[in-house]
Design a protein around this motif. Structure first.
Motif, PDB file in Angstrom:
ATOM      1  N   ALA A 148      41.071  22.220  32.186  1.00 40.88           N
ATOM      2  CA  ALA A 148      39.712  21.996  31.296  1.00 40.88           C
ATOM      3  C   ALA A 148      38.736  22.934  31.894  1.00 40.88           C
ATOM      4  CB  ALA A 148      39.341  20.392  31.430  1.00 40.88           C
ATOM      5  N   ALA A 149      38.511  22.995  33.485  1.00 43.55           N
ATOM      6  CA  ALA A 149      37.671  24.035  33.769  1.00 43.55           C
ATOM      7  C   ALA A 149      37.898  25.174  33.675  1.00 43.55           C
ATOM      8  CB  ALA A 149      37.730  23.548  35.440  1.00 43.55           C
ATOM      9  N   VAL A 150      39.335  25.948  33.719  1.00 42.95           N
ATOM     10  CA  VAL A 150      39.341  27.122  33.211  1.00 42.95           C
ATOM     11  C   VAL A 150      38.960  27.392  31.809  1.00 42.95           C
ATOM     12  CG1 VAL A 150      41.409  29.026  32.609  1.00 42.95           C
ATOM     13  CG2 VAL A 150      41.419  27.508  34.758  1.00 42.95           C
ATOM     14  N   ASP A 151      38.985  26.742  30.834  1.00 42.72           N
ATOM     15  CA  ASP A 151      38.459  26.749  29.627  1.00 42.72           C
ATOM     16  C   ASP A 151      37.280  26.610  29.439  1.00 42.72           C
ATOM     17  OD1 ASP A 151      41.403  26.759  28.720  1.00 42.72           O
ATOM     18  OD2 ASP A 151      41.585  24.707  28.274  1.00 42.72           O
ATOM     19  N   ALA A 152      36.587  26.004  30.438  1.00 40.23           N
ATOM     20  CA  ALA A 152      35.078  26.117  30.276  1.00 40.23           C
ATOM     21  C   ALA A 152      34.320  27.369  30.896  1.00 40.23           C
ATOM     22  CB  ALA A 152      34.335  24.789  31.130  1.00 40.23           C
ATOM     23  N   ILE A 153      35.261  28.084  31.716  1.00 39.86           N
ATOM     24  CA  ILE A 153      34.787  29.556  31.822  1.00 39.86           C
ATOM     25  C   ILE A 153      34.661  30.530  30.938  1.00 39.86           C
ATOM     26  CG2 ILE A 153      35.127  31.144  33.633  1.00 39.86           C
ATOM     27  CD1 ILE A 153      36.082  28.967  35.586  1.00 39.86           C
ATOM     28  N   ASP A 154      33.420  31.075  30.638  1.00 39.28           N
ATOM     29  CA  ASP A 154      33.687  32.351  29.511  1.00 39.28           C
ATOM     30  C   ASP A 154      33.799  33.664  30.312  1.00 39.28           C
ATOM     31  OD1 ASP A 154      33.056  34.100  27.488  1.00 39.28           O
ATOM     32  OD2 ASP A 154      30.676  33.359  27.414  1.00 39.28           O
ATOM     33  N   TRP A 155      34.773  34.155  30.004  1.00 40.90           N
ATOM     34  CA  TRP A 155      35.164  35.348  30.616  1.00 40.90           C
ATOM     35  C   TRP A 155      36.331  36.082  30.149  1.00 40.90           C
ATOM     36  CZ3 TRP A 155      38.541  36.426  35.686  1.00 40.90           C
ATOM     37  CH2 TRP A 155      38.158  37.941  36.190  1.00 40.90           C
ATOM     38  N   PRO A 156      36.226  36.719  28.827  1.00 40.12           N
ATOM     39  CA  PRO A 156      37.260  37.299  28.167  1.00 40.12           C
ATOM     40  C   PRO A 156      38.045  38.374  28.888  1.00 40.12           C
ATOM     41  CG  PRO A 156      35.049  37.268  26.872  1.00 40.12           C
ATOM     42  CD  PRO A 156      34.573  37.051  28.440  1.00 40.12           C
ATOM     43  N   GLY A 172      44.956  43.207  33.821  1.00 39.07           N
ATOM     44  CA  GLY A 172      45.744  44.471  34.326  1.00 39.07           C
ATOM     45  C   GLY A 172      46.025  44.231  35.661  1.00 39.07           C
ATOM     46  N   TYR A 173      45.543  43.382  36.551  1.00 37.89           N
ATOM     47  CA  TYR A 173      45.992  42.830  37.797  1.00 37.89           C
ATOM     48  C   TYR A 173      47.654  42.304  37.708  1.00 37.89           C
ATOM     49  CZ  TYR A 173      46.470  40.534  42.134  1.00 37.89           C
ATOM     50  OH  TYR A 173      47.034  39.768  43.408  1.00 37.89           O
ATOM     51  N   PRO A 174      48.353  42.887  38.815  1.00 35.81           N
ATOM     52  CA  PRO A 174      48.194  43.257  40.018  1.00 35.81           C
ATOM     53  C   PRO A 174      48.172  44.974  39.946  1.00 35.81           C
ATOM     54  CG  PRO A 174      50.307  42.791  39.647  1.00 35.81           C
ATOM     55  CD  PRO A 174      49.907  42.332  38.528  1.00 35.81           C
ATOM     56  N   GLY A 175      48.035  45.576  38.648  1.00 33.78           N
ATOM     57  CA  GLY A 175      47.947  46.902  38.593  1.00 33.78           C
ATOM     58  C   GLY A 175      46.291  47.370  38.347  1.00 33.78           C
ATOM     59  N   ALA A 176      46.107  48.661  37.386  1.00 39.24           N
ATOM     60  CA  ALA A 176      44.668  48.679  37.477  1.00 39.24           C
ATOM     61  C   ALA A 176      43.988  47.896  36.569  1.00 39.24           C
ATOM     62  CB  ALA A 176      44.745  50.311  36.703  1.00 39.24           C
ATOM     63  N   TYR A 177      42.643  47.555  37.146  1.00 35.16           N
ATOM     64  CA  TYR A 177      41.716  46.623  36.323  1.00 35.16           C
ATOM     65  C   TYR A 177      40.429  47.034  36.287  1.00 35.16           C
ATOM     66  CZ  TYR A 177      41.060  45.031  41.011  1.00 35.16           C
ATOM     67  OH  TYR A 177      41.079  44.876  42.280  1.00 35.16           O
ATOM     68  N   GLU A 178      39.468  46.788  35.213  1.00 32.07           N
ATOM     69  CA  GLU A 178      38.141  47.169  35.311  1.00 32.07           C
ATOM     70  C   GLU A 178      37.409  45.844  36.217  1.00 32.07           C
ATOM     71  OE1 GLU A 178      36.475  47.892  31.449  1.00 32.07           O
ATOM     72  OE2 GLU A 178      37.911  49.501  30.923  1.00 32.07           O
ATOM     73  N   LYS A 179      36.282  46.712  36.604  1.00 30.28           N
ATOM     74  CA  LYS A 179      35.090  45.721  37.420  1.00 30.28           C
ATOM     75  C   LYS A 179      33.944  45.826  36.523  1.00 30.28           C
ATOM     76  CE  LYS A 179      37.348  46.976  41.974  1.00 30.28           C
ATOM     77  NZ  LYS A 179      36.864  47.677  43.156  1.00 30.28           N
ATOM     78  N   GLY A 180      33.163  44.684  37.074  1.00 31.86           N
ATOM     79  CA  GLY A 180      31.782  44.680  36.484  1.00 31.86           C
ATOM     80  C   GLY A 180      31.564  43.794  35.491  1.00 31.86           C
ATOM     81  N   ALA A 181      32.554  42.916  34.902  1.00 31.48           N
ATOM     82  CA  ALA A 181      32.513  41.942  33.706  1.00 31.48           C
ATOM     83  C   ALA A 181      31.713  40.950  34.266  1.00 31.48           C
ATOM     84  CB  ALA A 181      33.833  41.755  33.259  1.00 31.48           C
ATOM     85  N   GLU A 182      30.585  40.315  33.389  1.00 29.94           N
ATOM     86  CA  GLU A 182      30.197  39.172  33.607  1.00 29.94           C
ATOM     87  C   GLU A 182      30.791  37.808  33.254  1.00 29.94           C
ATOM     88  OE1 GLU A 182      25.734  36.977  32.336  1.00 29.94           O
ATOM     89  OE2 GLU A 182      26.428  38.840  31.574  1.00 29.94           O
ATOM     90  N   ARG A 233      23.051  38.114  37.217  1.00 29.21           N
ATOM     91  CA  ARG A 233      24.291  37.760  36.574  1.00 29.21           C
ATOM     92  C   ARG A 233      25.456  37.889  37.767  1.00 29.21           C
ATOM     93  NH1 ARG A 233      26.557  42.003  33.227  1.00 29.21           N
ATOM     94  NH2 ARG A 233      25.750  43.483  34.922  1.00 29.21           N
ATOM     95  N   LEU A 234      26.568  36.883  37.435  1.00 32.11           N
ATOM     96  CA  LEU A 234      27.765  36.944  38.291  1.00 32.11           C
ATOM     97  C   LEU A 234      28.733  37.870  37.753  1.00 32.11           C
ATOM     98  CD1 LEU A 234      29.128  35.397  40.688  1.00 32.11           C
ATOM     99  CD2 LEU A 234      30.317  34.062  38.913  1.00 32.11           C
ATOM    100  N   VAL A 235      29.269  38.816  38.385  1.00 28.65           N
ATOM    101  CA  VAL A 235      30.113  39.821  37.894  1.00 28.65           C
ATOM    102  C   VAL A 235      31.524  39.644  38.569  1.00 28.65           C
ATOM    103  CG1 VAL A 235      28.450  41.308  36.930  1.00 28.65           C
ATOM    104  CG2 VAL A 235      29.394  41.674  39.277  1.00 28.65           C
ATOM    105  N   ALA A 236      32.589  40.245  37.962  1.00 27.50           N
ATOM    106  CA  ALA A 236      33.889  40.347  38.628  1.00 27.50           C
ATOM    107  C   ALA A 236      33.995  41.610  39.302  1.00 27.50           C
ATOM    108  CB  ALA A 236      34.827  40.247  37.784  1.00 27.50           C
ATOM    109  N   THR A 237      34.436  41.688  40.636  1.00 24.33           N
ATOM    110  CA  THR A 237      34.647  42.933  41.454  1.00 24.33           C
ATOM    111  C   THR A 237      35.979  43.193  42.127  1.00 24.33           C
ATOM    112  OG1 THR A 237      33.726  41.690  43.176  1.00 24.33           O
ATOM    113  CG2 THR A 237      32.068  42.769  42.118  1.00 24.33           C
ATOM    114  N   GLY A 238      36.776  42.223  41.811  1.00 22.26           N
ATOM    115  CA  GLY A 238      38.268  42.131  42.503  1.00 22.26           C
ATOM    116  C   GLY A 238      39.216  41.918  41.152  1.00 22.26           C
TER     117      GLY A 238
END
Length: 422
Positions: free
Chosen positions: A399-407, A336-346, A372-377
């Protein structure tokens, strides 16, 4: 040294990371910081645009150096308040921070010191601005005069798009920042960023980078705060970088001193490399974000020693050292960025990502909640890597991006495409 870093984004995580590696450091604080910075520094709650609050806290904590990351505290006069309290500060006073706070002021300085810059006009009336657009010979760039978090620039492809940008800005899209618009001719060439460190007299070049402002691959879609960057910028070779320093950066700093408002801190020159040479697009009064992330990974010198020398007027005779590696950073942002986006996803998988050779993950918009590590921005992570060349650094970063689990996150998959295609 006891150091306070102001800010809580990816730039400030990179600054804290670099400062924490210095043998001069005895204690590091950050305000407000983020979940990544908290691994390096003690995070404190401060109103970072309140100069009196920052200066008072720093005095009580016997802070030796205040490093200001974002532009808003500088424009608000936080550096002024800290210097008045006897504190060393990396960052310009409010009068000098007008170089970023007002694009019209930047044009005034460029004209006074002879720095090459696009032809421009300034308007507060939409009708007059549109008449100017219709009379222009060629496409236009429409800019909100004030601070708009990197989003107040429209590179218009059509007259209708330029007129719509005028209406949006003067109609209140960016609040007071859009009370005036600056309309510029559209320069043709390739953009690059050049960074300088100055104590008001001595000026050091401290690296080049190229940013990716548009949200979409192939540089499409709306502008953002930056979706990725790499360093060095191949288009800005040593000869062109020195030309930009000689024709743009040093003259501007000299003009600020001549006016009695010396510039002290980091000066970021956004350049267009045209057929006629480098031309100034804009000045920023701090490190870029995400350019800072790649610069800090490539810096071989002690960052804290450099920053303290600039703050204390001791840059003469100092030359920064750079590692030979290339560096790249890929911004992972909330959908959603740079428009509206949700916060709080792990967010999961950061340990696996950081375990890849050459990779450092800087946090931009994160928080730790109940383990837990959550997204706030909007911009959340800066997946950053070095390599023997840009191709190796890019392979490691993705490769590092692909290792991150954040749908709930996304990134551009073409960061570095200009340089890789050379």
């Amino acid at each position: 040294m006891r150091v306070l870093v102001l800010g809580g984004g990816g730039r400030e995580h990179a600054l804290a990371w670099a400062i924490a590696r210095s043998p001069l450091l005895t204690k590091l604080y950050a305000a407000p910081g983020n979940a990544g910075i908290a691994d390096l520094a003690e995070c404190v709650a401060l109103a970072i645009e309140d100069g009196a609050a920052v200066a008072g806290w720093a005095r009580r904590q016997a802070i030796d150096l205040v490093v200001v990351g974002p532009e808003a505290p500088l424009v608000a006069g936080v550096a002024d308040a800290c210097r008045a309290a006897g504190l060393a500060v990396l960052g310009p006073d409010a009068a000098a921070a007008q170089l970023e706070a007002s694009k019209a002021f930047t044009h005034e300085i460029a004209a006074a010191c002879g720095a090459p810059m696009a032809a421009h006009a300034v308007f507060e009336d939409a009708g007059a601005a549109k008449a100017h657009l219709r009379a222009m010979d060629g496409p236009a760039v429409v800019k909100a005069d004030g601070l708009a978090a990197g989003k107040g620039v429209v590179v218009a492809e059509t007259l209708a798009e330029a007129e719509a940008a005028v209406d949006a800005m003067l109609g209140g899209q960016f609040g007071a920042a859009g009370a005036r618009v600056v309309i510029e001719e559209r320069l043709v060439g390739e953009e690059a960023s050049l960074f300088a460190l100055t104590d008001g007299e001595t000026v050091l070049e401290i690296g080049s980078a190229q940013d990716h402002k548009r949200v979409g691959e192939g540089d499409t879609g709306p502008n953002t705060g930056g979706m990725g960057a790499y360093s060095p910028a191949p288009v800005l070779d040593a000869a062109l970088a020195e030309r930009a320093m000689a024709e743009i950066v040093r003259p501007a700093i000299a003009e600020m001193a001549r006016r009695g408002t010396p510039y002290r801190g980091v000066l970021y020159a956004g350049l267009m490399i045209t057929a006629a040479g480098p031309k100034l697009i804009e000045f920023n009064v701090r490190f870029g974000d995400p350019e800072c992330q790649v610069l800090m990974l490539r810096l071989g010198s002690d960052a804290l020693a450099l920053f303290a020398a600039a703050a204390e007027g001791r840059l003469a005779g100092i030359a920064p050292d750079w590692k030979p590696e290339a560096a790249i950073t890929v911004v992972m942002a909330a959908k959603g960025y740079p428009g509206a986006y949700e916060k709080g996803a792990e967010i999961r998988g950061l340990a696996a990502a950081a375990g890849i050779e050459g990779v450092t993950v800087f946090h931009a918009g994160t928080a730790a909640r109940e383990g837990r590590l959550v997204a706030t921005g909007g911009r959340v992570l800066n997946v950053t890597a070095t390599g023997a060349d840009l191709a190796e650094a890019t392979a490691r970063a993705y490769a590092a991006v692909d290792a991150i689990d954040w749908p709930e996150g996304f990134c551009r998959r073409d960061i570095g495409w200009r340089a890789l295609g050379r």
